[in-house]
Design a protein around this motif. Structure first.
Motif, PDB file in Angstrom:
ATOM      1  N   PRO A  11      -2.490  15.198   2.601  1.00  0.00           N
ATOM      2  CA  PRO A  11      -3.254  14.142   1.929  1.00  0.00           C
ATOM      3  C   PRO A  11      -2.950  14.086   0.427  1.00  0.00           C
ATOM      4  O   PRO A  11      -2.874  13.000  -0.142  1.00  0.00           O
ATOM      5  N   ASP A  12      -2.708  15.247  -0.209  1.00  0.00           N
ATOM      6  CA  ASP A  12      -2.442  15.263  -1.648  1.00  0.00           C
ATOM      7  C   ASP A  12      -1.096  14.646  -2.031  1.00  0.00           C
ATOM      8  O   ASP A  12      -1.005  13.897  -3.007  1.00  0.00           O
ATOM      9  N   THR A  13      -0.058  14.972  -1.289  1.00  0.00           N
ATOM     10  CA  THR A  13       1.255  14.417  -1.653  1.00  0.00           C
ATOM     11  C   THR A  13       1.318  12.926  -1.304  1.00  0.00           C
ATOM     12  O   THR A  13       1.960  12.151  -2.000  1.00  0.00           O
ATOM     13  N   LYS A  43       2.820   3.476   9.488  1.00  0.00           N
ATOM     14  CA  LYS A  43       1.400   3.279   9.183  1.00  0.00           C
ATOM     15  C   LYS A  43       0.525   4.237   9.989  1.00  0.00           C
ATOM     16  O   LYS A  43      -0.443   4.776   9.467  1.00  0.00           O
ATOM     17  N   SER A  44       0.906   4.476  11.248  1.00  0.00           N
ATOM     18  CA  SER A  44       0.055   5.367  12.050  1.00  0.00           C
ATOM     19  C   SER A  44       0.107   6.804  11.524  1.00  0.00           C
ATOM     20  O   SER A  44      -0.876   7.539  11.624  1.00  0.00           O
ATOM     21  N   SER A  45       1.255   7.183  10.937  1.00  0.00           N
ATOM     22  CA  SER A  45       1.315   8.510  10.306  1.00  0.00           C
ATOM     23  C   SER A  45       0.355   8.575   9.117  1.00  0.00           C
ATOM     24  O   SER A  45      -0.297   9.597   8.886  1.00  0.00           O
ATOM     25  N   ILE A  46       0.278   7.471   8.370  1.00  0.00           N
ATOM     26  CA  ILE A  46      -0.657   7.454   7.232  1.00  0.00           C
ATOM     27  C   ILE A  46      -2.095   7.582   7.741  1.00  0.00           C
ATOM     28  O   ILE A  46      -2.888   8.359   7.205  1.00  0.00           O
ATOM     29  N   TYR A  47      -2.402   6.856   8.829  1.00  0.00           N
ATOM     30  CA  TYR A  47      -3.756   6.913   9.388  1.00  0.00           C
ATOM     31  C   TYR A  47      -4.077   8.309   9.949  1.00  0.00           C
ATOM     32  O   TYR A  47      -5.237   8.639  10.152  1.00  0.00           O
ATOM     33  N   HIS A  48      -3.036   9.093  10.185  1.00  0.00           N
ATOM     34  CA  HIS A  48      -3.256  10.473  10.624  1.00  0.00           C
ATOM     35  C   HIS A  48      -3.874  11.296   9.471  1.00  0.00           C
ATOM     36  O   HIS A  48      -4.651  12.228   9.690  1.00  0.00           O
ATOM     37  N   HIS A  49      -3.524  10.908   8.218  1.00  0.00           N
ATOM     38  CA  HIS A  49      -4.009  11.652   7.041  1.00  0.00           C
ATOM     39  C   HIS A  49      -5.294  11.091   6.450  1.00  0.00           C
ATOM     40  O   HIS A  49      -6.152  11.830   5.981  1.00  0.00           O
ATOM     41  N   VAL A  50      -5.382   9.770   6.422  1.00  0.00           N
ATOM     42  CA  VAL A  50      -6.526   9.119   5.773  1.00  0.00           C
ATOM     43  C   VAL A  50      -6.981   7.918   6.583  1.00  0.00           C
ATOM     44  O   VAL A  50      -6.227   7.378   7.385  1.00  0.00           O
ATOM     45  N   GLY A  52      -7.587   4.971   5.502  1.00  0.00           N
ATOM     46  CA  GLY A  52      -7.042   3.686   5.052  1.00  0.00           C
ATOM     47  C   GLY A  52      -6.839   3.704   3.557  1.00  0.00           C
ATOM     48  O   GLY A  52      -7.016   4.741   2.909  1.00  0.00           O
ATOM     49  N   LYS A  53      -6.498   2.545   2.992  1.00  0.00           N
ATOM     50  CA  LYS A  53      -6.159   2.546   1.570  1.00  0.00           C
ATOM     51  C   LYS A  53      -7.378   2.784   0.693  1.00  0.00           C
ATOM     52  O   LYS A  53      -7.257   3.344  -0.394  1.00  0.00           O
ATOM     53  N   GLU A  54      -8.561   2.402   1.184  1.00  0.00           N
ATOM     54  CA  GLU A  54      -9.745   2.634   0.354  1.00  0.00           C
ATOM     55  C   GLU A  54     -10.025   4.131   0.201  1.00  0.00           C
ATOM     56  O   GLU A  54     -10.480   4.571  -0.854  1.00  0.00           O
ATOM     57  N   GLU A  55      -9.735   4.924   1.238  1.00  0.00           N
ATOM     58  CA  GLU A  55      -9.913   6.377   1.090  1.00  0.00           C
ATOM     59  C   GLU A  55      -8.928   6.936   0.052  1.00  0.00           C
ATOM     60  O   GLU A  55      -9.289   7.818  -0.742  1.00  0.00           O
ATOM     61  N   LEU A  56      -7.713   6.404   0.054  1.00  0.00           N
ATOM     62  CA  LEU A  56      -6.723   6.856  -0.944  1.00  0.00           C
ATOM     63  C   LEU A  56      -7.205   6.498  -2.351  1.00  0.00           C
ATOM     64  O   LEU A  56      -7.080   7.296  -3.282  1.00  0.00           O
ATOM     65  N   LEU A  57      -7.778   5.295  -2.502  1.00  0.00           N
ATOM     66  CA  LEU A  57      -8.315   4.893  -3.806  1.00  0.00           C
ATOM     67  C   LEU A  57      -9.449   5.832  -4.232  1.00  0.00           C
ATOM     68  O   LEU A  57      -9.506   6.285  -5.375  1.00  0.00           O
ATOM     69  N   ARG A  58     -10.338   6.121  -3.286  1.00  0.00           N
ATOM     70  CA  ARG A  58     -11.482   6.987  -3.598  1.00  0.00           C
ATOM     71  C   ARG A  58     -11.021   8.371  -4.035  1.00  0.00           C
ATOM     72  O   ARG A  58     -11.495   8.925  -5.029  1.00  0.00           O
ATOM     73  N   ARG A  59     -10.040   8.933  -3.298  1.00  0.00           N
ATOM     74  CA  ARG A  59      -9.508  10.252  -3.682  1.00  0.00           C
ATOM     75  C   ARG A  59      -8.870  10.208  -5.069  1.00  0.00           C
ATOM     76  O   ARG A  59      -9.027  11.129  -5.873  1.00  0.00           O
ATOM     77  N   ALA A  60      -8.137   9.118  -5.334  1.00  0.00           N
ATOM     78  CA  ALA A  60      -7.409   9.015  -6.611  1.00  0.00           C
ATOM     79  C   ALA A  60      -8.375   8.887  -7.787  1.00  0.00           C
ATOM     80  O   ALA A  60      -8.257   9.612  -8.776  1.00  0.00           O
ATOM     81  N   VAL A  61      -9.334   7.974  -7.682  1.00  0.00           N
ATOM     82  CA  VAL A  61     -10.241   7.799  -8.818  1.00  0.00           C
ATOM     83  C   VAL A  61     -11.192   8.989  -8.938  1.00  0.00           C
ATOM     84  O   VAL A  61     -11.616   9.335 -10.039  1.00  0.00           O
ATOM     85  N   SER A  62     -11.472   9.669  -7.817  1.00  0.00           N
ATOM     86  CA  SER A  62     -12.296  10.876  -7.889  1.00  0.00           C
ATOM     87  C   SER A  62     -11.599  11.946  -8.723  1.00  0.00           C
ATOM     88  O   SER A  62     -12.235  12.659  -9.499  1.00  0.00           O
ATOM     89  N   ARG A  63     -10.290  12.040  -8.529  1.00  0.00           N
ATOM     90  CA  ARG A  63      -9.543  13.040  -9.290  1.00  0.00           C
ATOM     91  C   ARG A  63      -9.663  12.761 -10.789  1.00  0.00           C
ATOM     92  O   ARG A  63      -9.890  13.679 -11.589  1.00  0.00           O
TER      93      ARG A  63
END
Lengths: 196, 196
Positions: A11-13, A43-50, A52-63
């Motif tokens: 998820p981090d990389t 896309k399904s590999s991405i969904y394996h980690h998160v 969707g894109k909103e979760e990636l946004l949340r992780r990024a702005v949380s950092r």
């Protein structure tokens, strides 16, 4: 035909790639398709980690937000005069902005169309508010000028600090970082005029 | 079915609409179709006034640039000490930014994908360079601190000034304008610290 890369992401990389794409295309303008192409996995590999894109946004702005709010818990942001605390917070904010450049850049560009974006804006306002309170206390203690309204002064100071994301690019040596931090602290507290 | 409005535009009033749309959607993201819808007139009516969206961009950024470069020709930007000239330029830059808010906002968002955008960026750099020269002269005269590199100080000062477009909205009374101008001049030259 493009060959899909073997999915060796965590998820981090994956976040590193997503933040780059968000900053290039804007969050609104980024689709899962864009993320999939940039990461070189399906896309399904991405969904394996998160989820969707909103979760990636949340992780990024949380950092970015964790970095910024972490400053307020540091010892030098809690002891000494309000002016000393304020100076520490301004200095460290510039440092965090440069250390977490893509994450803070994304945070500053968030517009508020989704729940995560509105939450991020709310947290940013909270941080600005905490800094404004320090400024108010420093003015009350007589160390900071009282002839500029606190909210306006806070906006202008953050205007200067946040503008760094527009042109600063790390050179890997760290000497430029130090020069920028010192310049901001000198200008914010002493201004351009000599003898300040 | 939408009814097309009778075309009562002049190039200037059409510009007002175009700049609003450019600032909302970004210049790249704006098509002639978007402009036609926003103006309520057909695309061919728009082509009656201008050659296309790039001409509208050129007119818009020219208006901002003319305002900014006009400052440098004003008497107070040419007489007195370099520090006095610099203070005049900073004060007037904030005033022009607020008076020409949509035009300056657009200028600051230009990215450089077309000839007109690259020309606008080049003119902006020229303006920044002229201000940096004033700052350098003021430092040589001993009125401006010498411990912050001139180009970095210029960037940070413009960072503060330009950030105003992000939150400033005219209230029609002008009192807020004056407060913002005074705050910027006080902070840029004297800093937050009392006794500066």
């Amino acid at each position: 035909m493009t060959t899909a890369k073997r999915d060796t992401y965590t998820p981090d990389t994956l976040l590193t790639v997503a933040v780059r794409v968000f900053n290039e295309r804007g969050y609104d303008g980024t689709s899962m398709e864009h993320l999939s192409k940039a990461a070189g996995i399906s896309k399904s590999s991405i969904y394996h980690h998160v989820s969707g894109k909103e979760e990636l946004l949340r992780r990024a702005v949380s950092r970015a937000l964790d970095g910024l709010f972490g400053i307020l818990d540091e010892e030098h942001a809690r002891v000494g005069t309000a002016a000393e605390q304020l100076e520490h917070v301004v200095r460290r904010t510039v440092e965090v902005l440069m250390a977490e450049l893509p994450y803070v850049t994304l945070l500053l560009r968030v517009r508020g169309n989704t729940g995560t974006e509105r939450w991020a804006l709310e947290r940013r306002r909270e941080f600005d508010h905490r800094v404004a309170e320090l400024l108010r206390a420093a003015a009350a203690e007589g160390d900071v000028r009282g002839d500029v309204e606190v909210r306006l002064a806070t906006r202008l100071v953050f205007g200067m600090v946040n503008s760094i994301v527009e042109w600063y690019r790390p050179d890997g040596r760290g000497s430029a970082e130090r020069e920028v931090v010192d310049a901001v602290v000198r200008l914010v507290f002493g201004g351009l005029r000599t003898g300040g």
